[in-house]
Design a protein around this motif. Structure first.
Motif, mmCIF file in Angstrom:
data_model
loop_
_atom_site.group_PDB
_atom_site.id
_atom_site.type_symbol
_atom_site.label_atom_id
_atom_site.label_comp_id
_atom_site.label_asym_id
_atom_site.label_seq_id
_atom_site.Cartn_x
_atom_site.Cartn_y
_atom_site.Cartn_z
ATOM 1 N N GLY A 58 0.815 -1.209 0.000
ATOM 2 C CA GLY A 58 0.000 0.000 0.000
ATOM 3 C C GLY A 58 0.843 1.251 0.000
ATOM 4 N N ALA A 75 -1.081 1.025 8.281
ATOM 5 C CA ALA A 75 -1.319 0.345 7.007
ATOM 6 C C ALA A 75 -2.690 0.732 6.451
ATOM 7 C CB ALA A 75 -1.209 -1.158 7.175
ATOM 8 N N CYS A 109 -4.326 0.139 1.317
ATOM 9 C CA CYS A 109 -3.517 -1.052 1.121
ATOM 10 C C CYS A 109 -4.366 -2.237 0.695
ATOM 11 C CB CYS A 109 -2.747 -1.391 2.398
ATOM 12 S SG CYS A 109 -3.793 -1.806 3.802
#
Length: 434
Positions: free
Chosen positions: A237, A389, A392
């Protein structure tokens, strides 16, 4: 806590300065890439010298820190540069939920890095390894050092190949079902159960060919150079959110919460940004996240600078409310120590944290895995950079599972939140579709 560990004996680590290697991502010889790159600087890795897989638990960051201290502490290290990211390094990503067993740290066989005008290659492990994977990596390493290849261009099997035609399907919830979950969350918030919750949804892509992480990394780095483009164990990502950076005693964080889509014209874009900046709903959402980061870092720092007002961070598809935070650690804590104090923030969970986590488990209808968990790298000195994160996808063969989440407060509108989530899918859709 039971740990799944793959590691050799004592590590041999050698860092050597090299000439500028150009595009770091283009040096990756395998689809199974490790990467952390922003504005062309950062780290890429390949091969695997050691791996730690962690079960769930609030002590997983401490367990990871202890394993790295043992693994790196006994290593024989040659590192003339001694910069953050030189010497032995591990890439990692942690499950979002403390109950998740998805957390992993990987010590690569090779690392190629660039920072502050310096470039280097690090080898970690047995320098006499003659396995096929090691030989492929040695060939890529020779290229990184500027040495000519003996056998011509890279084999076709290792050249990045686009995913081809894609078909799409709903993840755990359809769009209408997820909008109903948002409506249920706003009712709980108005009833006083909590102040904010972040609800995420997933989307599934099916490709004609196995999905090569390097293709996605290149597209994301080109389109979103101000984001941190990452790949760890199939999680790929480009996150705008720096959870924590540690370089010696200095720590930095970038808090993002509150989002609007970019405008279709310059005037429209300015109007949307101004509306976001004045929005009571978005300012409330942002303040929850900033307050939590302040509260988590203040006991760890001698000095802490938290802005009184957010600023606007413009990306190619969205604009965020952003607050950069800077501090100096009071004691010698590693970046993983600080991660343990910060995660999960209200920007990805909600507040109060435990009530928000319970509501997420109830309403999302899915396991987030490592989405919205910390992702980044750590070196033997405890320096490192870790983001959240976001933007992603989890890759598995020809399948990609995309994620997007939205902060929900009392006056959130389900239709508007659904539109925001769809907008946040655009980064990874672009990476897959080109």
């Amino acid at each position: 806590m039971k740990l799944a560990v793959h590691a050799p004996g004592r590590l041999e680590v050698r860092t050597v300065p090299v000439a500028d290697p150009g595009d770091l991502l283009s040096r990756l010889p395998h689809p199974t890439a490790l990467a952390w790159v922003r504005h062309g600087d950062g780290l890429v890795g390949w091969g695997e010298t050691a791996r730690l897989e962690l079960p769930g638990g609030h002590d997983r960051f401490a367990a990871a820190d202890a394993w790295l201290a043992e693994t790196f502490g006994s290593a024989e290290v040659e590192d003339p540069l001694r910069l953050p990211g030189t010497g032995p390094v591990a890439f990692g990503s942690f499950g979002f939920d403390p109950k998740s067993a998805d957390s992993v740290l990987i010590v690569p066989r090779y690392v190629l890095g660039r920072r502050d005008g310096h470039a280097w290659v690090t080898t970690i492990g047995d320098p006499h390894d003659d396995s096929p994977d090691a030989l492929d990596s040695l060939d890529a390493l020779a290229g990184a050092l500027g040495a000519p290849r003996a056998d011509g261009p890279p084999p076709a099997a290792f050249a990045p190949v686009a995913p081809g035609r894609l078909t799409w399907s709903d993840g755990a919830r359809s769009a209408p079902s997820w909008a109903q979950a948002v409506q249920a969350a706003t009712a709980r918030i108005r009833d006083g159960h909590l102040g904010k919750v972040v609800l995420a949804r997933d989307l599934i892509a099916h490709a004609d060919r196995p999905i090569d992480a390097r293709v996605l990394l290149h597209r994301l780095a080109d389109r979103y150079p101000t984001c941190y483009t990452f790949a760890v164990a199939g999680l790929v990502g480009a996150t705008p959110e720096l959870l924590i950076r540690r370089a010696g005693a200095q720590v930095d964080s970038l808090v993002l919460a509150g989002t609007t889509a970019r405008g279709t014209t310059p005037a429209d874009d300015e109007a949307r940004a101004a509306t976001l900046f004045r929005s009571a709903k978005d300012r409330e959402e942002h303040s929850y996240a900033v307050d939590m980061v302040r509260d988590a870092l203040a006991p760890l720092c001698t000095d802490l600078d938290v802005p009184a007002e957010p600023e606007l961070l413009r990306l190619s598809n969205v604009t965020h409310l952003a607050s950069p935070v800077h501090g100096r650690l009071a004691a010698d804590r590693t970046v993983l120590d600080v991660l343990g104090a910060l995660h999960p923030t209200p920007a990805v969970a909600g507040t109060p944290t435990e009530r928000a986590l319970d509501l997420i488990r109830e309403l999302e209808g899915m396991d987030r895995g490592r989405y919205a968990g910390p992702v980044g790298w750590v070196d033997a000195r405890g320096d490192g950079e870790w983001g959240i994160a976001l933007r992603c996808a989890e890759l598995s063969g020809t399948r990609a599972r995309l994620f997007a989440g939205c902060g929900i407060v009392a006056d959130s509108d389900p239709a508007a939140e659904l539109a925001e989530a769809s907008n946040k899918f655009r980064a990874m859709r672009y990476a897959l579709e080109g």
